[in-house]
Write a protein that holds these residues in place. Structure first.
Motif, PDB file in Angstrom:
ATOM      1  N   ALA A   1      82.861   3.323  31.189  1.00  0.00           N
ATOM      2  CA  ALA A   1      81.994   2.892  32.293  1.00  0.00           C
ATOM      3  C   ALA A   1      82.496   1.608  32.945  1.00  0.00           C
ATOM      4  O   ALA A   1      82.261   1.379  34.140  1.00  0.00           O
ATOM      5  N   GLU A   2      83.190   0.777  32.187  1.00  0.00           N
ATOM      6  CA  GLU A   2      83.689  -0.490  32.723  1.00  0.00           C
ATOM      7  C   GLU A   2      84.980  -0.315  33.519  1.00  0.00           C
ATOM      8  O   GLU A   2      85.409  -1.254  34.200  1.00  0.00           O
ATOM      9  N   TYR A   3      85.586   0.851  33.438  1.00  0.00           N
ATOM     10  CA  TYR A   3      86.914   1.023  34.023  1.00  0.00           C
ATOM     11  C   TYR A   3      86.971   2.045  35.162  1.00  0.00           C
ATOM     12  O   TYR A   3      88.017   2.175  35.811  1.00  0.00           O
ATOM     13  N   ILE A   4      85.863   2.744  35.425  1.00  0.00           N
ATOM     14  CA  ILE A   4      85.877   3.746  36.488  1.00  0.00           C
ATOM     15  C   ILE A   4      84.443   4.005  36.935  1.00  0.00           C
ATOM     16  O   ILE A   4      83.515   3.927  36.122  1.00  0.00           O
ATOM     17  N   SER A   5      84.261   4.290  38.205  1.00  0.00           N
ATOM     18  CA  SER A   5      82.915   4.498  38.739  1.00  0.00           C
ATOM     19  C   SER A   5      82.367   5.851  38.285  1.00  0.00           C
ATOM     20  O   SER A   5      83.136   6.779  37.994  1.00  0.00           O
ATOM     21  N   PRO A   6      81.042   6.004  38.242  1.00  0.00           N
ATOM     22  CA  PRO A   6      80.440   7.285  37.852  1.00  0.00           C
ATOM     23  C   PRO A   6      80.885   8.448  38.734  1.00  0.00           C
ATOM     24  O   PRO A   6      81.145   9.546  38.232  1.00  0.00           O
ATOM     25  N   VAL A   7      80.963   8.224  40.029  1.00  0.00           N
ATOM     26  CA  VAL A   7      81.373   9.292  40.941  1.00  0.00           C
ATOM     27  C   VAL A   7      82.805   9.719  40.653  1.00  0.00           C
ATOM     28  O   VAL A   7      83.122  10.914  40.634  1.00  0.00           O
ATOM     29  N   SER A   8      83.672   8.753  40.402  1.00  0.00           N
ATOM     30  CA  SER A   8      85.085   9.051  40.181  1.00  0.00           C
ATOM     31  C   SER A   8      85.305   9.853  38.908  1.00  0.00           C
ATOM     32  O   SER A   8      85.993  10.876  38.914  1.00  0.00           O
ATOM     33  N   ILE A   9      84.716   9.412  37.778  1.00  0.00           N
ATOM     34  CA  ILE A   9      84.950  10.133  36.527  1.00  0.00           C
ATOM     35  C   ILE A   9      84.312  11.521  36.575  1.00  0.00           C
ATOM     36  O   ILE A   9      84.863  12.483  36.046  1.00  0.00           O
ATOM     37  N   SER A  10      83.171  11.632  37.235  1.00  0.00           N
ATOM     38  CA  SER A  10      82.533  12.941  37.347  1.00  0.00           C
ATOM     39  C   SER A  10      83.404  13.901  38.151  1.00  0.00           C
ATOM     40  O   SER A  10      83.598  15.062  37.780  1.00  0.00           O
ATOM     41  N   PHE A  11      83.960  13.406  39.269  1.00  0.00           N
ATOM     42  CA  PHE A  11      84.820  14.251  40.106  1.00  0.00           C
ATOM     43  C   PHE A  11      86.105  14.623  39.364  1.00  0.00           C
ATOM     44  O   PHE A  11      86.502  15.796  39.339  1.00  0.00           O
ATOM     45  N   TYR A  12      86.767  13.636  38.773  1.00  0.00           N
ATOM     46  CA  TYR A  12      88.016  13.901  38.056  1.00  0.00           C
ATOM     47  C   TYR A  12      87.785  14.883  36.901  1.00  0.00           C
ATOM     48  O   TYR A  12      88.634  15.742  36.626  1.00  0.00           O
ATOM     49  N   ARG A  13      86.642  14.744  36.223  1.00  0.00           N
ATOM     50  CA  ARG A  13      86.355  15.621  35.091  1.00  0.00           C
ATOM     51  C   ARG A  13      86.378  17.080  35.517  1.00  0.00           C
ATOM     52  O   ARG A  13      87.043  17.914  34.889  1.00  0.00           O
ATOM     53  N   TRP A  14      85.657  17.386  36.581  1.00  0.00           N
ATOM     54  CA  TRP A  14      85.578  18.784  37.009  1.00  0.00           C
ATOM     55  C   TRP A  14      86.844  19.228  37.728  1.00  0.00           C
ATOM     56  O   TRP A  14      87.185  20.412  37.714  1.00  0.00           O
ATOM     57  N   LEU A  15      87.577  18.285  38.332  1.00  0.00           N
ATOM     58  CA  LEU A  15      88.856  18.634  38.945  1.00  0.00           C
ATOM     59  C   LEU A  15      89.858  19.062  37.876  1.00  0.00           C
ATOM     60  O   LEU A  15      90.587  20.055  38.045  1.00  0.00           O
ATOM     61  N   ILE A  16      89.913  18.333  36.770  1.00  0.00           N
ATOM     62  CA  ILE A  16      90.815  18.687  35.673  1.00  0.00           C
ATOM     63  C   ILE A  16      90.446  20.049  35.096  1.00  0.00           C
ATOM     64  O   ILE A  16      91.313  20.899  34.862  1.00  0.00           O
TER      65      ILE A  16
END
Length: 302
Positions: free
Chosen positions: A33-48
């Protein structure tokens, strides 16, 4: 019979593995949480997950497009509740609360499902289910208040817990809609289409908030989120349901707060307080009470 017993023994490991993966993901969510925004990790997760699944699943989706097309609206709704609202709020909550609390609140999915089923399916819960919900909710308030219920008046200090409660509430909608519609689609095809919708839902948020870059601090966490809880855990859980049945498998979800607390204690150095033990015991008592009554009721009818 011996062969069947062995099969059941090994099948027990399946839901344990799935719950362990999801529990670790809660800790990963809190860590990153300290290193990436919620929107970014959520998007990257489903993109991967999308990139990994596409070579195998996309041809099957195309072959069965006529079967999938009538359910697109339903899959879009499922994606919104389960993959976007639940996950997005969870990632946001991780900025304001502990992984231990997130794991405990996640245990409330069965309880909230009872309430949502009453609203949508008109399923009248038994008195024991209602009592179990009340007891569990009391335990949840005790944990959020850290053993001092007077703290509940200071809502600003519990923003992360409140967001997590809202996330779990949305996931209850996801489960109830699955039950209501009972889509006759293979699990992986359904998941793949939901992932596509999830990526589309993220686009407006990315345009507004921007997209963080992957780096050495957040890359491995994002990769884990995109592979293990997004693909492997659902597959393992599906196998567990096939071997053990949905009721026996769902019981293992009660281990998530325990696994999460252990991981958070050793990895994130989170403290397990007495209020966690007391509140967790109250929550578990309510969950067991509701589930035990359900099993007795079913046996009495058969």
């Amino acid at each position: 019979m011996i062969r069947s017993d062995k099969g059941v023994f090994w099948a027990i490991l399946l839901p344990l593995i799935a719950v362990l993966i999801w529990s670790l993901n809660i800790a990963v969510t809190r860590y990153v949480a300290e290193y990436i925004s919620p929107v970014s990790i959520s998007f990257y997760r489903w993109l991967i997950a999308f990139l990994i699944l596409t070579p195998w699943i996309l041809p099957k989706v195309w072959q069965q497009r006529e079967l999938i097309r009538p359910h697109l609206k339903q899959l879009a709704v499922l994606s919104a509740f389960g993959l976007v609202l639940y996950q997005g709020l969870s990632y946001t909550a991780a900025n304001y609360t502990t992984a231990t609390n997130m794991g405990i609140i996640n245990a409330f999915i069965p309880m909230f499902t009872v309430l949502v089923s009453l609203l949508i399916l008109k399923d009248i819960p038994t008195r024991f289910a209602v009592l179990g919900c009340i007891i569990s909710f009391s335990g949840l308030l005790y944990v959020i208040a850290q053993g001092d219920l007077r703290q509940l008046s200071q809502l600003t200090g519990h923003a992360g817990d409140m967001l997590m409660v809202l996330a779990v509430f949305f996931y209850a909608f996801y489960g109830v809609f699955l039950k209501k519609w009972n889509l006759k689609l293979p699990l992986m095809l359904s998941l793949y289409v939901q992932i596509i919708f999830a990526l589309l839902y993220h686009l407006p948020f990315i345009l507004w908030f921007g997209l963080d870059h992957l780096n050495s601090q957040n890359g491995l966490s994002v990769l884990y989120a995109g592979i293990f809880p997004s693909i492997i855990a659902p597959l393992v859980w599906m196998l567990a349901v096939q071997y053990l049945g949905p009721n026996r498998t769902s019981i293992f979800m009660n281990l998530m707060p325990v696994f999460t607390a252990i991981i958070a204690y050793f990895w994130l150095a989170e403290v397990w307080g007495s209020y966690h033990s007391i509140g967790g015991l109250i929550i578990l008592t309510g969950i067991v009470l509701a589930q035990m009554k359900a099993r007795v009721h079913i046996q009495a009818k058969s």
